[in-house]
Design a protein around this motif. Structure first.
Motif, mmCIF file in Angstrom:
data_model
loop_
_atom_site.group_PDB
_atom_site.id
_atom_site.type_symbol
_atom_site.label_atom_id
_atom_site.label_comp_id
_atom_site.label_asym_id
_atom_site.label_seq_id
_atom_site.Cartn_x
_atom_site.Cartn_y
_atom_site.Cartn_z
ATOM 1 N N ASP A 66 -7.318 3.875 -12.046
ATOM 2 C CA ASP A 66 -5.948 3.550 -12.836
ATOM 3 C C ASP A 66 -4.925 3.344 -11.973
ATOM 4 O OD1 ASP A 66 -5.149 6.302 -12.060
ATOM 5 O OD2 ASP A 66 -5.680 7.009 -14.001
ATOM 6 N N LEU A 67 -3.613 2.847 -12.339
ATOM 7 C CA LEU A 67 -2.502 2.604 -11.323
ATOM 8 C C LEU A 67 -2.090 3.905 -10.755
ATOM 9 C CD1 LEU A 67 -0.693 -0.222 -13.273
ATOM 10 C CD2 LEU A 67 -1.785 -0.429 -11.232
ATOM 11 N N PHE A 68 -1.974 4.950 -11.569
ATOM 12 C CA PHE A 68 -1.607 6.417 -11.068
ATOM 13 C C PHE A 68 -2.416 6.429 -9.708
ATOM 14 C CE2 PHE A 68 -1.678 10.875 -10.848
ATOM 15 C CZ PHE A 68 -0.306 11.287 -10.759
ATOM 16 N N THR A 69 -3.540 6.606 -9.798
ATOM 17 C CA THR A 69 -4.442 6.884 -8.565
ATOM 18 C C THR A 69 -4.211 5.800 -7.335
ATOM 19 O OG1 THR A 69 -6.180 7.738 -10.092
ATOM 20 C CG2 THR A 69 -7.074 6.919 -7.753
ATOM 21 N N ILE A 70 -4.143 4.651 -8.001
ATOM 22 C CA ILE A 70 -3.827 3.406 -6.798
ATOM 23 C C ILE A 70 -2.429 3.742 -6.135
ATOM 24 C CG2 ILE A 70 -3.073 1.272 -6.310
ATOM 25 C CD1 ILE A 70 -5.322 0.633 -8.835
ATOM 26 N N GLY A 76 0.536 7.786 -0.004
ATOM 27 C CA GLY A 76 0.203 8.750 1.035
ATOM 28 C C GLY A 76 -0.325 10.021 0.271
ATOM 29 N N LYS A 77 -0.155 10.108 -0.867
ATOM 30 C CA LYS A 77 -0.469 11.441 -1.458
ATOM 31 C C LYS A 77 -2.026 11.803 -1.739
ATOM 32 C CE LYS A 77 3.875 11.351 -3.767
ATOM 33 N NZ LYS A 77 4.847 10.863 -4.858
ATOM 34 N N LYS A 78 -2.843 10.827 -1.692
ATOM 35 C CA LYS A 78 -4.309 10.614 -1.678
ATOM 36 C C LYS A 78 -4.910 9.610 -0.920
ATOM 37 C CE LYS A 78 -8.066 10.424 -5.188
ATOM 38 N NZ LYS A 78 -8.412 9.986 -6.224
ATOM 39 N N GLY A 79 -5.648 9.993 0.159
ATOM 40 C CA GLY A 79 -6.461 9.051 1.052
ATOM 41 C C GLY A 79 -5.842 7.564 1.138
ATOM 42 N N VAL A 80 -4.938 7.459 1.933
ATOM 43 C CA VAL A 80 -3.820 6.251 2.109
ATOM 44 C C VAL A 80 -4.919 5.058 2.263
ATOM 45 C CG1 VAL A 80 -2.423 5.242 3.796
ATOM 46 C CG2 VAL A 80 -2.178 7.799 3.158
ATOM 47 N N TYR A 81 -4.540 3.918 1.761
ATOM 48 C CA TYR A 81 -5.212 2.841 2.257
ATOM 49 C C TYR A 81 -5.302 2.248 3.634
ATOM 50 C CZ TYR A 81 -5.683 1.823 -3.057
ATOM 51 O OH TYR A 81 -5.848 1.864 -4.380
ATOM 52 N N LYS A 82 -6.178 2.193 4.458
ATOM 53 C CA LYS A 82 -6.167 1.586 5.784
ATOM 54 C C LYS A 82 -6.285 0.162 5.897
ATOM 55 C CE LYS A 82 -7.576 6.030 7.526
ATOM 56 N NZ LYS A 82 -8.670 6.806 8.089
ATOM 57 N N HIS A 83 -6.839 -0.283 4.846
ATOM 58 C CA HIS A 83 -7.114 -1.617 4.911
ATOM 59 C C HIS A 83 -6.518 -2.232 3.454
ATOM 60 C CE1 HIS A 83 -9.410 -1.275 8.506
ATOM 61 N NE2 HIS A 83 -10.070 -0.110 8.039
ATOM 62 N N ARG A 84 -6.209 -3.842 3.568
ATOM 63 C CA ARG A 84 -5.932 -4.461 2.489
ATOM 64 C C ARG A 84 -6.921 -4.554 1.292
ATOM 65 N NH1 ARG A 84 -1.911 -9.261 3.710
ATOM 66 N NH2 ARG A 84 -1.465 -7.759 5.252
ATOM 67 N N GLN A 85 -8.152 -4.775 1.954
ATOM 68 C CA GLN A 85 -9.406 -4.637 0.971
ATOM 69 C C GLN A 85 -9.591 -3.945 0.127
ATOM 70 O OE1 GLN A 85 -10.456 -7.905 0.507
ATOM 71 N NE2 GLN A 85 -11.811 -7.188 -1.230
#
Length: 176
Positions: A66-70, A76-85
């Motif tokens: 869901d958008l909340f998780t994204i 940075g509140k949960k497993g930050v995206y390191k890559h755009r993909q």
């Protein structure tokens, strides 16, 4: 020595901040999208129902998103995206889930198509490839060759994401 080893930690952090801000801009465009009546289209995509509220959903959808998780990952509140993909994969997963679970033509199915279109247009503005690779689903040979009396054999067929249509033969049980 490679340039990677010469980089200062601040430069790496800056690249992460740049990625985060560009992905947040895409997220914001999807999040704020409204229909002609002013209804926020992503409302039902923001937070998934709980397993208690809609247990049937979790029997059909094995990887809920869901958008909340994204948003938590973007901020940075949960497993930050390191890559755009990673971001693209989560957004596409959310759209795929909505289009798998909901009946084609329903409001949420159509909202998913609208949100996906906006998402892909915004990602294209960033100069990135968007969308997920073709998916595979298992089909029986008799489904591929109608009228064949031979024993069914399992095979796979590559499908484009928009070809992932599912017919709902039974009505969904009411939420309790």
């Amino acid at each position: 020595a490679s340039d990677v080893y010469k980089r200062q930690p601040e430069e790496v952090i800056e690249e992460g901040n740049e990625l985060r801000s560009s992905l947040l801009a895409v997220y914001d465009q999807v999040h704020k999208l409204e229909d002609e009546t002013g209804r926020q289209i992503c409302e039902l995509f923001y937070k998934l129902p709980t397993r208690r509220e809609l247990p049937y959903y979790y029997t059909i959808i094995s990887r809920p998103m869901d958008l909340f998780t994204i948003h938590k990952r973007l901020t940075g509140k949960k497993g930050v995206y390191k890559h755009r993909q990673e971001f693209v994969a989560d957004m596409e997963l959310m759209f795929d889930n909505a289009e798998t679970f909901n009946v084609e033509g329903s409001e949420i199915f159509n909202d998913s198509l609208t949100l996906r279109e906006t998402f892909q247009a915004e990602m294209a503005k960033l100069g990135t490839s968007q969308g997920s690779p073709p998916k595979k689903r298992v089909l029986f040979e008799s489904q591929l060759e109608q009228g064949n009396d031979a024993q069914d054999h399992v095979t796979s067929q590559t499908l484009e994401p928009q070809a992932m249509d599912f017919d709902v033969e039974e009505p969904m049980p009411p939420a309790s």
